[in-house]
Scaffold this motif. Sequence first.
Motif, PDB file in Angstrom:
ATOM      1  N   ALA A 244     -23.394  -3.061   3.039  1.00 42.20           N
ATOM      2  CA  ALA A 244     -22.633  -1.878   3.430  1.00 42.20           C
ATOM      3  C   ALA A 244     -21.420  -3.134   4.764  1.00 42.20           C
ATOM      4  O   ALA A 244     -20.512  -2.462   4.371  1.00 42.20           O
ATOM      5  CB  ALA A 244     -23.756  -1.640   4.756  1.00 42.20           C
ATOM      6  N   VAL A 245     -21.964  -3.773   4.904  1.00 41.08           N
ATOM      7  CA  VAL A 245     -20.925  -4.370   6.153  1.00 41.08           C
ATOM      8  C   VAL A 245     -19.235  -5.063   5.405  1.00 41.08           C
ATOM      9  O   VAL A 245     -18.298  -4.424   5.626  1.00 41.08           O
ATOM     10  CB  VAL A 245     -21.582  -5.541   6.629  1.00 41.08           C
ATOM     11  N   LEU A 246     -19.401  -5.529   3.934  1.00 38.51           N
ATOM     12  CA  LEU A 246     -18.623  -5.660   2.903  1.00 38.51           C
ATOM     13  C   LEU A 246     -17.280  -4.619   2.404  1.00 38.51           C
ATOM     14  O   LEU A 246     -16.577  -4.432   2.847  1.00 38.51           O
ATOM     15  CB  LEU A 246     -19.013  -6.529   1.283  1.00 38.51           C
ATOM     16  N   THR A 247     -17.949  -3.391   2.352  1.00 39.01           N
ATOM     17  CA  THR A 247     -17.539  -2.020   1.950  1.00 39.01           C
ATOM     18  C   THR A 247     -17.089  -1.558   2.769  1.00 39.01           C
ATOM     19  O   THR A 247     -15.535  -0.930   3.222  1.00 39.01           O
ATOM     20  CB  THR A 247     -18.311  -1.423   1.155  1.00 39.01           C
ATOM     21  N   ILE A 248     -18.080  -1.259   4.232  1.00 39.54           N
ATOM     22  CA  ILE A 248     -17.175  -1.063   5.308  1.00 39.54           C
ATOM     23  C   ILE A 248     -15.661  -1.497   5.531  1.00 39.54           C
ATOM     24  O   ILE A 248     -14.945  -1.092   6.108  1.00 39.54           O
ATOM     25  CB  ILE A 248     -18.357  -0.528   6.405  1.00 39.54           C
ATOM     26  N   THR A 249     -15.492  -3.144   6.160  1.00 40.89           N
ATOM     27  CA  THR A 249     -14.388  -3.973   6.193  1.00 40.89           C
ATOM     28  C   THR A 249     -14.005  -3.447   4.941  1.00 40.89           C
ATOM     29  O   THR A 249     -12.123  -3.621   5.460  1.00 40.89           O
ATOM     30  CB  THR A 249     -14.838  -5.653   6.355  1.00 40.89           C
ATOM     31  N   PHE A 250     -13.724  -3.774   3.767  1.00 37.56           N
ATOM     32  CA  PHE A 250     -12.966  -2.955   2.477  1.00 37.56           C
ATOM     33  C   PHE A 250     -12.124  -2.585   3.037  1.00 37.56           C
ATOM     34  O   PHE A 250     -11.024  -1.667   2.843  1.00 37.56           O
ATOM     35  CB  PHE A 250     -13.469  -3.983   1.306  1.00 37.56           C
ATOM     36  N   THR A 251     -12.887  -1.008   3.211  1.00 37.39           N
ATOM     37  CA  THR A 251     -12.644   0.372   3.039  1.00 37.39           C
ATOM     38  C   THR A 251     -11.633   0.027   4.607  1.00 37.39           C
ATOM     39  O   THR A 251     -10.521   0.834   4.528  1.00 37.39           O
ATOM     40  CB  THR A 251     -13.801   1.567   3.730  1.00 37.39           C
ATOM     41  N   LEU A 252     -11.758  -0.268   6.078  1.00 43.39           N
ATOM     42  CA  LEU A 252     -10.687  -0.280   6.889  1.00 43.39           C
ATOM     43  C   LEU A 252     -10.091  -0.623   6.342  1.00 43.39           C
ATOM     44  O   LEU A 252      -8.630  -0.412   7.155  1.00 43.39           O
ATOM     45  CB  LEU A 252     -12.404  -1.200   8.257  1.00 43.39           C
ATOM     46  N   PHE A 253      -9.665  -2.047   5.965  1.00 48.69           N
ATOM     47  CA  PHE A 253      -8.452  -2.962   5.890  1.00 48.69           C
ATOM     48  C   PHE A 253      -7.451  -1.988   5.213  1.00 48.69           C
ATOM     49  O   PHE A 253      -6.402  -2.418   5.273  1.00 48.69           O
ATOM     50  CB  PHE A 253      -9.517  -4.020   4.609  1.00 48.69           C
ATOM     51  N   ALA A 254      -8.046  -1.226   4.072  1.00 48.14           N
ATOM     52  CA  ALA A 254      -7.171  -0.395   3.132  1.00 48.14           C
ATOM     53  C   ALA A 254      -6.316   0.449   4.041  1.00 48.14           C
ATOM     54  O   ALA A 254      -5.627   1.257   3.824  1.00 48.14           O
ATOM     55  CB  ALA A 254      -8.202  -0.229   1.870  1.00 48.14           C
ATOM     56  N   VAL A 255      -6.950   1.047   4.908  1.00 46.98           N
ATOM     57  CA  VAL A 255      -6.725   2.535   5.789  1.00 46.98           C
ATOM     58  C   VAL A 255      -5.816   1.682   6.738  1.00 46.98           C
ATOM     59  O   VAL A 255      -5.279   3.144   6.948  1.00 46.98           O
ATOM     60  CB  VAL A 255      -8.231   3.149   6.213  1.00 46.98           C
ATOM     61  N   ILE A 256      -5.900   0.608   6.807  1.00 40.35           N
ATOM     62  CA  ILE A 256      -6.102   0.018   8.669  1.00 40.35           C
ATOM     63  C   ILE A 256      -4.248  -0.462   7.635  1.00 40.35           C
ATOM     64  O   ILE A 256      -2.949  -0.086   8.008  1.00 40.35           O
ATOM     65  CB  ILE A 256      -5.982  -0.807   9.107  1.00 40.35           C
ATOM     66  N   ASP A 257      -3.911  -1.267   6.841  1.00 34.54           N
ATOM     67  CA  ASP A 257      -3.017  -1.382   5.873  1.00 34.54           C
ATOM     68  C   ASP A 257      -1.954  -2.157   6.426  1.00 34.54           C
ATOM     69  O   ASP A 257      -1.190  -2.193   6.746  1.00 34.54           O
ATOM     70  CB  ASP A 257      -2.941  -0.371   5.151  1.00 34.54           C
ATOM     71  N   ILE A 258      -2.706  -3.331   7.000  1.00 39.02           N
ATOM     72  CA  ILE A 258      -1.921  -4.042   8.205  1.00 39.02           C
ATOM     73  C   ILE A 258      -0.895  -5.002   7.522  1.00 39.02           C
ATOM     74  O   ILE A 258       0.587  -5.241   8.181  1.00 39.02           O
ATOM     75  CB  ILE A 258      -2.948  -5.280   8.895  1.00 39.02           C
ATOM     76  N   ILE A 259      -0.751  -5.467   6.337  1.00 39.58           N
ATOM     77  CA  ILE A 259       0.275  -6.044   5.071  1.00 39.58           C
ATOM     78  C   ILE A 259       0.742  -5.229   4.760  1.00 39.58           C
ATOM     79  O   ILE A 259       2.201  -5.509   4.896  1.00 39.58           O
ATOM     80  CB  ILE A 259      -0.683  -6.905   4.029  1.00 39.58           C
ATOM     81  N   GLY A 260       0.781  -4.157   4.421  1.00 34.87           N
ATOM     82  CA  GLY A 260       1.439  -3.149   4.014  1.00 34.87           C
ATOM     83  C   GLY A 260       2.594  -2.799   5.397  1.00 34.87           C
ATOM     84  O   GLY A 260       4.172  -1.967   5.540  1.00 34.87           O
ATOM     85  N   SER A 261       2.161  -2.232   6.545  1.00 36.60           N
ATOM     86  CA  SER A 261       2.890  -2.531   8.366  1.00 36.60           C
ATOM     87  C   SER A 261       3.225  -3.857   8.415  1.00 36.60           C
ATOM     88  O   SER A 261       4.349  -3.535   9.412  1.00 36.60           O
ATOM     89  CB  SER A 261       2.008  -2.484   8.793  1.00 36.60           C
ATOM     90  N   VAL A 262       2.926  -5.181   7.869  1.00 37.41           N
ATOM     91  CA  VAL A 262       4.490  -6.016   8.159  1.00 37.41           C
ATOM     92  C   VAL A 262       5.879  -5.489   7.826  1.00 37.41           C
ATOM     93  O   VAL A 262       6.805  -6.167   9.510  1.00 37.41           O
ATOM     94  CB  VAL A 262       3.931  -7.302   7.374  1.00 37.41           C
ATOM     95  N   PRO A 263       6.363  -5.503   7.772  1.00 41.67           N
ATOM     96  CA  PRO A 263       8.067  -4.526   7.262  1.00 41.67           C
ATOM     97  C   PRO A 263       8.687  -3.962   8.437  1.00 41.67           C
ATOM     98  O   PRO A 263       9.278  -4.332   9.941  1.00 41.67           O
ATOM     99  CB  PRO A 263       8.524  -4.002   6.257  1.00 41.67           C
ATOM    100  N   LEU A 264       7.727  -2.847   9.461  1.00 38.89           N
ATOM    101  CA  LEU A 264       7.627  -1.887  10.476  1.00 38.89           C
ATOM    102  C   LEU A 264       7.476  -2.950  11.185  1.00 38.89           C
ATOM    103  O   LEU A 264       8.012  -2.763  12.832  1.00 38.89           O
ATOM    104  CB  LEU A 264       6.594  -1.225  10.544  1.00 38.89           C
ATOM    105  N   LEU A 265       6.601  -3.948  11.406  1.00 41.89           N
ATOM    106  CA  LEU A 265       6.310  -4.254  12.439  1.00 41.89           C
ATOM    107  C   LEU A 265       6.924  -5.570  12.861  1.00 41.89           C
ATOM    108  O   LEU A 265       7.531  -5.653  14.492  1.00 41.89           O
ATOM    109  CB  LEU A 265       4.579  -5.222  12.261  1.00 41.89           C
TER     110      LEU A 265
END
Length: 190
Positions: free
Chosen positions: A5-26
């Motif tokens: 459950a922790v892994l599912t939640i972690t990966f779900t949030l990782f995909a939604v937050i998408d910090i890697i995809g935001s690197v150029p904007l950041l």
Amino acid sequence: MDISAVLTITFTLFAVIDIIGSVPLLASLKQKMGGINELKATLISGGLMILFLFVGEPFLQLLGIDVKSFAVGGSIVIFILGLEMVLGHEFFKSDGDPKSGTVVPIAFPLIAGSGTLTTIISLRANYDEIPVLLGILVNLIFIYLVLHSLDFITKLLGPAGMLAIRKFFGVILLAIAVKIFAANAPGLLS
């Protein structure tokens, strides 16, 4: 405690937050604002996520805002940021103070945006608080590491790589914004 459950939640949030995809904007925002307070951005976004875990839906109801309206508002901000990335026009005007930009638009809505906060409310409906809290904390560690490494990542990719990634993820942000808007807008005006 259920590790899956922790892994599912972690990966779900990782995909939604998408910090890697935001690197150029950041990276672009960091340059425009003269810096980002990485710890403050991480703590504020984490505080918002944890607040929404425990009191998100009741808080929105107290303000007279339903989750769908909140999601639509956040999708519009994300759409504007995506347009900025794709078109190269500056819509977000910075006052040059890293303190103000750290909160808006970095902590909210880029990291802890409507998509993330609504996802947390949805996860809370399906999981206990502790696994969701652990998933949030794991993501906050990763967010801090990415924010702290922006200069290194930018140097590694180079100007051409950053431009290509910026345009690509700008389109991704536009698509995410349209998806959030389309999923939540029907029925709001009736």
